[in-house]
Design an enzyme around this catalytic site. Structure first.
Site, PDB file in Angstrom:
ATOM      1  N   GLY A  26       0.999  -1.282  -0.504  1.00 31.97           N
ATOM      2  CA  GLY A  26       0.118   0.051   0.150  1.00 31.97           C
ATOM      3  C   GLY A  26       0.955   1.275  -0.368  1.00 31.97           C
ATOM      4  O   GLY A  26       0.093   2.312  -0.125  1.00 31.97           O
ATOM      5  N   ALA A  27       2.220   1.271   0.826  1.00 30.02           N
ATOM      6  CA  ALA A  27       2.829   2.207   0.609  1.00 30.02           C
ATOM      7  C   ALA A  27       4.149   1.422   1.004  1.00 30.02           C
ATOM      8  O   ALA A  27       4.188   0.676   1.880  1.00 30.02           O
ATOM      9  CB  ALA A  27       2.253   3.554   1.914  1.00 30.02           C
TER      10      ALA A  27
ATOM     11  N   GLU B 229       8.371   3.105   3.574  1.00 27.81           N
ATOM     12  CA  GLU B 229       8.429   4.380   4.489  1.00 27.81           C
ATOM     13  C   GLU B 229      10.092   4.459   4.000  1.00 27.81           C
ATOM     14  O   GLU B 229      10.307   5.207   5.116  1.00 27.81           O
ATOM     15  CB  GLU B 229       7.999   3.984   5.936  1.00 27.81           C
ATOM     16  CG  GLU B 229       9.298   2.669   6.156  1.00 27.81           C
ATOM     17  CD  GLU B 229       8.720   1.368   6.041  1.00 27.81           C
ATOM     18  OE1 GLU B 229       7.629   0.830   5.708  1.00 27.81           O
ATOM     19  OE2 GLU B 229       8.754   0.613   7.625  1.00 27.81           O
TER      20      GLU B 229
ATOM     21  N   GLU C 251       2.584   5.074   7.981  1.00 30.70           N
ATOM     22  CA  GLU C 251       4.535   5.463   7.498  1.00 30.70           C
ATOM     23  C   GLU C 251       5.336   6.431   7.896  1.00 30.70           C
ATOM     24  O   GLU C 251       6.487   6.279   8.053  1.00 30.70           O
ATOM     25  CB  GLU C 251       4.437   5.615   5.087  1.00 30.70           C
ATOM     26  CG  GLU C 251       3.089   4.292   4.505  1.00 30.70           C
ATOM     27  CD  GLU C 251       3.699   3.767   5.580  1.00 30.70           C
ATOM     28  OE1 GLU C 251       5.491   2.882   5.604  1.00 30.70           O
ATOM     29  OE2 GLU C 251       3.181   2.536   4.847  1.00 30.70           O
TER      30      GLU C 251
HETATM   31  N1  BES Z   1       6.815  -1.860   5.494  1.00 28.46           N
HETATM   32  C1  BES Z   1       6.012  -1.794   4.959  1.00 28.46           C
HETATM   33  C2  BES Z   1       5.317  -2.217   3.663  1.00 28.46           C
HETATM   34  C3  BES Z   1       5.324  -3.087   2.794  1.00 28.46           C
HETATM   35  C4  BES Z   1       4.691  -4.438   2.938  1.00 28.46           C
HETATM   36  C5  BES Z   1       6.998  -3.694   2.843  1.00 28.46           C
HETATM   37  C6  BES Z   1       5.493  -5.807   2.726  1.00 28.46           C
HETATM   38  C7  BES Z   1       7.124  -5.354   2.091  1.00 28.46           C
HETATM   39  C8  BES Z   1       6.323  -6.157   2.185  1.00 28.46           C
HETATM   40  C9  BES Z   1       4.675   0.063   5.101  1.00 28.46           C
HETATM   41  O1  BES Z   1       4.217   0.233   6.329  1.00 28.46           O
HETATM   42  C10 BES Z   1       3.173  -1.122   5.282  1.00 28.46           C
HETATM   43  O2  BES Z   1       3.195  -1.366   5.973  1.00 28.46           O
HETATM   44  N2  BES Z   1       2.163  -0.209   4.569  1.00 28.46           N
HETATM   45  C11 BES Z   1       1.576  -1.283   4.566  1.00 28.46           C
HETATM   46  C12 BES Z   1       0.286  -0.014   4.059  1.00 28.46           C
HETATM   47  C13 BES Z   1      -0.072   0.646   5.993  1.00 28.46           C
HETATM   48  C14 BES Z   1      -1.415   1.887   5.898  1.00 28.46           C
HETATM   49  C15 BES Z   1      -0.621  -0.425   6.881  1.00 28.46           C
HETATM   50  C16 BES Z   1       0.527  -1.948   3.479  1.00 28.46           C
HETATM   51  O3  BES Z   1       1.102  -2.334   1.803  1.00 28.46           O
HETATM   52  O4  BES Z   1      -0.054  -2.573   2.817  1.00 28.46           O
HETATM   53 ZN    ZN Z   2       4.660  -0.362   8.142  1.00 27.35          ZN
END
Ligand code: BES
Ligand code: ZN
Length: 951
Positions: free
Chosen positions: A334-335, A337, A371
């Site tokens: 989704g995003a 950081e 994030e």
């Molecule tokens: N660090 C994660 C992104 C990520 C997720 C990297 C899986 C590698 C594998 C980021 O901080 C995150 O948790 N993003 C969430 C969105 C959030 C609003 C819960 C996501 O991508 O679902």
């Molecule tokens: Zn996260």
């Protein structure tokens, strides 16, 4: 044979054997001796054989800084491939003597040195680098291996330099490409954006690096890119040099950080930014058209404010001069950081006030807050290894709700967290195959194992357990502990015990906080064993018991627990509306006299402040139920709104696990005719939907509908009144959600006013298709019900729009609402259209069948359709689509006849030689059997209860 020594043949052979053996021994010994000598003199002493077979770095080297230059090509090469080229150097210190350099590298091709090696090694600060013996790539463990002729010296710094090339693939990993189609002068042209996603283990796909979170270093980035494009990275740009047709952008060195947080993007994007006088520059980057349309404005309006909130919450300054947020089309998560350059999926950052819903707005807000929370938890202080990923993600999840609450104080987002995280975690964690939040380090090694950790346990249970910790410590104490932790471990790595230690220091210094045990004694029970307890309170005796809650009462947890599946449970509770002192349950059984009563109601886990469920003796359940139904001024009810939602959710789950009767669970919904708040309704609807779906083809259905009508009608009319006959927009965030729920449920249950309303709205739309009065967020619910209440004219109208539609989102909405008609002839026609790609686009076929199957009238039609056309569907659709289609079509099967039909279907597929697909049918067979069991157990009881309830 003349004179001489005569020996027999056998003796001769023996002697020869002995002689050979002796020589061999001498050679062997001398080799050993030689090796010993050469080892002490020039070869590493340690046995480093096969170290490259291990997925973990040996910890012999410690990176200090990288100089990385990358050049992504945004047009394909002669072979039609998109590539990037680059060179990078890393300065590292030798911390343990070694003759081997292992550096991560995945899918990179190297330019070999004149000596035929993948890298060059030199000494820094007077160190003398040993010669390279041999280099090679280990594909499985993703290393570039460099074997040296001598060992490196402890304490000395070396420089390893490499030149390489990689594919700028569209695979969403490492350095990859995004494709955009732009409409230019009536022609579609593609533009490429080169971007990155490193977490967890793909930095090694962009440049060779020590790719573990504890290997923090400083990164000096340079990007080469075409003129007309902008290059962004973690740090602020220092200079851009023009060199013929390309630009070279250099960035300021980053702070000391982990490889998984490195990011760089090359694009033609434009941006908006905060005013110049703000402390930290915040920019929102996106496609130019999106920025011009104002879709980044909402993100810009909250990002700086949330960043400020976290600076004061953590009592720690954001250490960078800028924070870029960039919206990408092709993005896996989704995003992400990345420190200083946060990447988002477009829908997680951009908000269109006209077409987006308030759910979309909430998602954008939560994602940004999540994030930004990582800028401290994760980026400044990082887990030592991925087994403690929950420290990153659980934290970001919990505090993101605090961040959103700060910028949107009327949303009640902190309460919503219980639904979105706690309930989700309860569902996942009540399965015997769940896992502890923190796993032993040895259990997590391969990239696949690391990736598997990004799940509901890490995020939602992590968030929920931290919420509990913060509740029993109180928010200020918790925040003080975090601040001390961040200060001590800034730019370093930790394990969870470091956090407990810091929190303990704060607790010890605060006479106001009274805990029955140390933080680690309490918290380890929540993070080192899977699952959570159900606490049973018997108000007749004051006895309290805890048991590991498993949704399948007969199952056993798949692992053993160091704490025997017992927890230290903080019990916040009230008695007849008065809040009582917190009670700590520290054993399996205990007695708490104040909980003994035969006249007052006891409610525990008030506001779901703890991560557990509660059960009571039947008398207390009865007292709680009568409190709920007599409590008429519900908006200021004695039982808080979150607890009302929780009573319903606990009851249905306890019934599922055979701990209470299903009729008791249903009784918790009796008071809903008085309920006006979103949370309890949402909680109930989730469970009632299961009943609606399971019973819709049985004789229970009519009664169920009547019951639902009686409960939802008052809510529907209440909302109708406060919106002046649906003419005014509700100001409250949760009331808007509630309105959708009410319309959807009221129409499903056949509330006349609802059917008239949606039909009228639909007609208005038909009259004036370009001026649509219905808010986007309500459209799918309203139109679906409008089509259901209407006839073929309504259906044809939507069908014609679908045939003309160019917009993806609009087409998907239409595909859905077309499935809502109750007319079998229209549904059959619709299903048959899926066989013709000129009628229904191939990518929508799967949706059409699924949606039709979700319609009461459509379900048997969809099933007949699949049986008649399965081989065609299989040919045209992906395996996964077939699976979902079959799942949706048969998920409500619950009779012997339906089971037989499925078994015959499986045989037919098998006979045609589709073994794997036949296995998919097995899933449906299992679900059907479970449904049959459920029916057998509950149908009679539910029917009986409905009769009494409606009497
Ligand atoms: N660090 C994660 C992104 C990520 C997720 C990297 C899986 C590698 C594998 C980021 O901080 C995150 O948790 N993003 C969430 C969105 C959030 C609003 C819960 C996501 O991508 O679902
Ligand atoms: Zn996260």
């Amino acid at each position: 044979m003349g004179k001489g020594l005569y020996i027999s043949k056998s003796v001769g052979i023996t002697l020869i054997v002995l002689a050979v053996a002796a020589v061999a021994t001498i050679i062997a010994l001398s080799v050993v001796f030689h090796n010993e000598k050469s080892r002490t003199v020039e070869k590493p002493q340690i046995n480093e054989t096969d170290q490259w077979k291990s997925y973990r770095l040996p910890g012999t080297l410690s990176p200090q800084y990288y100089n990385i230059t990358l050049w992504p090509r945004l047009v394909p090469d002669a072979n039609g491939m998109y590539i990037f080229t680059g060179h990078s150097g890393v300065a590292f210190t030798c911390v343990k003597e070694t003759g081997l350099i292992l550096i991560h590298s995945n899918k990179l091709n190297y330019t070999l040195t004149p000596e035929g090696h993948h890298a060059k090694l030199t000494g820094l600060e007077g160190a003398k680098a040993p010669a390279i013996n041999k280099t090679w790539l280990e594909v499985e463990t993703q290393y570039l291996v460099i074997q040296l002729s001598e060992t490196l010296q402890v304490g000395k710094i070396y420089w390893l330099y490499m030149e390489f090339q990689g594919e700028l693939a569209n695979d969403l990993r490492g350095f990859y490409r995004n494709i955009f189609w732009l409409l230019l002068l009536l022609k579609f042209v593609t533009t490429i954006v080169a971007t990155t996603q490193m977490e967890p283990t793909d930095a090694r796909k962009a440049f060779p690096c020590f790719d573990e979170p504890a290997m923090k270093a400083v990164f000096h980035m340079t990007l080469i890119h075409p003129s007309g494009t902008v290059a962004l990275s973690n740090g602020t740009k220092t200079i851009t040099l023009r060199n013929q047709n390309v630009l070279q952008t250099k960035f300021k060195p980053t702070l000391k950080m982990s490889t998984y947080l490195v990011a760089f993007v090359v694009s033609e994007y434009s941006s908006i930014r905060t005013a110049a006088e703000t402390d930290v520059l915040v920019r929102i980057w996106a496609r130019r058209t999106a920025i011009e349309a104002g879709h980044g404005d909402y993100a810009l309006s909250i990002t700086g404010r949330i960043l400020d909130f976290f600076q004061s919450y953590y009592n720690s300054k954001y250490p960078l001069p800028k924070s870029d947020q960039i919206a990408l089309r092709d993005f896996d998560a989704g995003a992400m950081e990345n420190w200083g350059l946060i990447t988002y999926r477009e829908t997680s950052l951009l908000y269109d006030p006209i077409t987006s819903s308030n759910k979309d707005k909430e998602w954008v807000s939560t994602t940004i807050a999540h994030e930004l929370a990582h800028m401290w938890f994760g980026n400044l202080v990082t887990m030592k290894w991925w087994n403690d990923l929950w420290l990153n993600e659980g934290f970001a999840t919990y505090v993101s709700y605090l961040g959103v609450d700060d910028v949107q104080p009327t949303w009640n987002i902190k309460d919503l967290m219980v639904m979105t995280e706690t309930h989700k975690a309860f569902a996942f964690d009540s399965n015997k195959f769940s896992r502890p939040l923190s796993l032993p380090e040895e259990e997590v090694k391969t990239p696949a194992q690391i990736n598997a950790l990004f799940n509901t346990i890490t995020y939602s249970k992590g968030g929920a357990v931290l919420r509990m910790l913060s509740e029993f410590l109180s928010e200020p104490v918790f925040a003080r502990g975090l601040s001390a932790y961040l200060k001590q471990f800034a730019y370093g790595n930790t394990v969870y015990t470091d956090l407990w230690g810091k929190l303990q220091e704060v607790v010890d210094a605060d006479p106001e906080v009274n805990l029955p045990a140390t933080i680690s004694e309490i918290m380890n029970r929540w993070i080192l064993q899977m699952g959570f307890p159900v606490v049973t309170i018997d108000t007749r005796t004051g006895n309290i018991t805890q048991n590991h809650f498993l949704s399948d009462a007969d199952s056993k947890p798949s692992r053993s627990s160091p704490y025997n599946y017992e927890w230290f449970v903080p019990i916040s509770w009230m008695k007849n509306g008065t809040v009582m002192d917190r009670y700590w349950l520290l054993e399996k059984n205990a007695t708490h006299d104040p909980m003994k009563t035969n006249s007052e109601w006891v409610l525990a886990n008030v506001n779901v402040s703890g991560f557990y469920r509660v059960n009571y003796d039947p008398q207390n359940w009865q007292r709680l139920l009568s409190q709920l139904s007599t409590d008429h001024s519900v908006r200021s009810s004695v039982i808080p709104v979150l607890s009302r939602a929780q009573i319903v959710d606990d009851a249905f789950n306890l019934a599922k696990a055979n701990m209470i009767n299903m009729s008791l669970a249903l009784r918790t919904t009796s008071y809903l005719s008085e309920e006006r708040e979103y949370l309890p309704w949402q909680s109930a609807i989730k469970h009632l939907n299961t009943f609606i779906n399971r019973f819709r083809h049985t004789e229970v259905n009519t009664k169920m509908q009547k019951f639902l009508r009686s409960k939802v009608q008052p809510l529907f009319h209440y909302l109708k009144n406060i919106t002046a006959d649906w003419t005014e927009i509700l100001s409250s965030h949760t009331d808007q959600y509630n309105q959708l729920n009410a319309i959807s449920l009221a129409c499903t249950a056949g509330v006349e006013d609802c059917l008239d309303l949606t039909k009228m709205w639909y007609r208005q739309w038909m009259k004036n298709p370009d001026k649509n009065p219905i808010k986007h967020s309500m459209r799918s619910t309203v139109y679906c019900n409008g089509i259901a209440a209407g006839g073929s004219e309504e259906w044809e109208f939507a069908w014609n729009l679908y045939k003309k539609s160019v917009d993806d989102a609009e087409a998907e909405l239409l595909i859905y609402i077309l499935s809502c008609t109750r007319k079998p002839e229209l549904l059959n026609r619709y299903l048959n259209y899926t066989l013709d790609p000129n009628m229904v686009q191939k990518k929508h076929v799967n949706y059409v069948i699924r949606h039709v199957a979700n319609n009461v009238v459509g379900q048997p039609l969809a099933w007949d359709f699949i049986r008649a056309n399965w081989s065609n569907i299989l040919k045209e659709q992906k395996h996964a689509s077939f699976f979902t289609i079959l799942y949706f079509t048969t998920k409500s099967f619950s009779t012997e006849v339906e089971l037989k039909k499925l078994e015959l279907f499986k045989e037919e597929i098998n006979k045609a030689g589709f073994g794997t697909e036949a296995l998919v049918v097995d899933e449906s067979i299992t679900i059907t059997k479970e449904n049959m069991e459920w029916m057998q157990k509950n149908k009679g009881e539910v029917m009986q209860w409905l009769k009494e309830e409606l009497a």
